[in-house]
Write a protein that holds these residues in place. Sequence first.
Motif: not given
Length: 132
Positions: A105, A107, A114, A132
Motif C-alpha cells: 500500500v 498512499p 496498492e 486509491l
Amino acid sequence: MGGHFQGLGHVAIYTRDIGESAAFYEALGGEVTARGSVPTPGGEKELALVSFGGITLELIRSPAPVQMGEGSIPHIAILVDDLDAAAAKIRAAGVDTFMTPEKKVLPDLFGGLENWFFTGPSGEQIELLHML
C-alpha cells in the motif's frame, strides 16, 4: 500525427510453452481469440492472442532463446477494482507465485495505490493495481 493513434494494440510476452501460458491466462479469466505462426530462419514462431483484463496479450514462443536487455518491458499492470478479491480469485485458480506475502500500500505514490505482483508460467511479472 496524434489523430492516427487509436490505443494500445497488445502487450507481447515471450513464453517457453505457449499452451501452458494460454491455459494460465484462461484460468485467470482470459480468452484465446486467435492462434498462428510465423516462419523464421530458426523455425516456426508460435503466436496466440489472449483477451485479458481489458487488453490483448500476444503470447510468443520463439524457436530460439530471446535476449532481453534495456528497453524490455519489466511487467504488465492490470487495473482491478478490489485488490484483495482479485488476488483471492487468482489464488483460487491455482496460482501461487505471488512475489511477496502481502500486498503493498503506497498512499503517496501517484495519488495513492496498492499493488501485488505475481509471475506467469514463463516468469513474466504481472502487477495487480488498484488506485486509491
